[in-house]
Write a protein that holds these residues in place. Sequence first.
Motif, mmCIF file in Angstrom:
data_model
loop_
_atom_site.group_PDB
_atom_site.id
_atom_site.type_symbol
_atom_site.label_atom_id
_atom_site.label_comp_id
_atom_site.label_asym_id
_atom_site.label_seq_id
_atom_site.Cartn_x
_atom_site.Cartn_y
_atom_site.Cartn_z
ATOM 1 N N ALA A 281 0.855 -1.301 -0.090
ATOM 2 C CA ALA A 281 0.225 -0.071 0.118
ATOM 3 C C ALA A 281 0.763 1.190 0.018
ATOM 4 C CB ALA A 281 -0.867 -0.047 1.101
ATOM 5 N N VAL A 282 0.387 2.389 -0.635
ATOM 6 C CA VAL A 282 1.057 3.551 -0.187
ATOM 7 C C VAL A 282 1.459 3.831 1.167
ATOM 8 C CG1 VAL A 282 0.989 6.151 -0.535
ATOM 9 C CG2 VAL A 282 -0.356 4.641 -1.890
ATOM 10 N N GLU B 8 -7.550 4.103 3.998
ATOM 11 C CA GLU B 8 -8.873 3.924 3.470
ATOM 12 C C GLU B 8 -9.950 5.128 3.297
ATOM 13 O OE1 GLU B 8 -12.169 1.189 2.849
ATOM 14 O OE2 GLU B 8 -10.342 0.861 2.887
ATOM 15 N N TYR B 9 -9.920 6.010 4.182
ATOM 16 C CA TYR B 9 -10.774 7.142 4.111
ATOM 17 C C TYR B 9 -10.045 8.489 3.663
ATOM 18 C CZ TYR B 9 -13.581 4.083 6.992
ATOM 19 O OH TYR B 9 -14.074 3.073 7.554
ATOM 20 N N GLY B 10 -8.687 8.358 3.564
ATOM 21 C CA GLY B 10 -8.237 9.850 3.099
ATOM 22 C C GLY B 10 -7.950 10.721 4.268
ATOM 23 N N THR C 126 -4.753 13.580 1.420
ATOM 24 C CA THR C 126 -4.632 12.377 0.480
ATOM 25 C C THR C 126 -6.191 11.997 0.104
ATOM 26 O OG1 THR C 126 -4.571 10.950 2.431
ATOM 27 C CG2 THR C 126 -2.435 11.712 1.535
ATOM 28 N N ARG C 127 -6.167 11.313 -0.925
ATOM 29 C CA ARG C 127 -7.139 10.762 -1.462
ATOM 30 C C ARG C 127 -7.565 9.462 -0.945
ATOM 31 N NH1 ARG C 127 -7.552 12.150 -7.910
ATOM 32 N NH2 ARG C 127 -7.611 14.226 -7.860
ATOM 33 N N PRO C 128 -8.788 9.058 -0.679
ATOM 34 C CA PRO C 128 -9.031 7.751 -0.030
ATOM 35 C C PRO C 128 -8.625 6.498 -1.006
ATOM 36 C CG PRO C 128 -11.012 8.720 -0.629
ATOM 37 C CD PRO C 128 -9.918 9.655 -0.685
ATOM 38 N N VAL C 129 -8.200 5.436 -0.470
ATOM 39 C CA VAL C 129 -7.781 4.341 -1.238
ATOM 40 C C VAL C 129 -9.050 3.363 -1.277
ATOM 41 C CG1 VAL C 129 -6.103 2.338 -1.672
ATOM 42 C CG2 VAL C 129 -5.595 4.467 -0.882
ATOM 43 N N ALA C 130 -9.554 3.119 -0.300
ATOM 44 C CA ALA C 130 -11.037 2.419 -0.039
ATOM 45 C C ALA C 130 -10.732 0.917 -0.487
ATOM 46 C CB ALA C 130 -12.347 3.259 -0.702
#
Length: 111
Positions: free
Chosen positions: A13-14, A44-46, A79-83
């Motif tokens: 993961a990042v 997950e949620y950013g 950060t944008r969520p990865v979800a």
Amino acid sequence: MPQIQKEGDAMPAVGGDVTMVISGSEIGQTIYVGYTAYYAPFLEYGTAPHIIEPKEKAALHFDWKGEGVFFTRVKHPGTRPVAFVGRAAAQWNVTVNQVVQELRNRAGVRA
């Protein structure tokens, strides 16, 4: 998209490895999907934009454009969520059907 992993497998993961845990009893009716890394909810949620300041040192140190730089404060853009948990949960139907079929096969039950 990260794949559903069996319990204990690491998922890249990042920012590092997040272990996706899917577990349940052999004949139970509950499947748990989650993660073990403390930072996994942030992935997950950013995150919203926020300020990062050093906790114990006088400055933060980064490698930036090939040079070591120091900052006393950084404005992180968020950060944008990865979800990945949500996407793994969306695959539950396939996973549950596979487990149910395996249990039927073991019991000799025809669907």
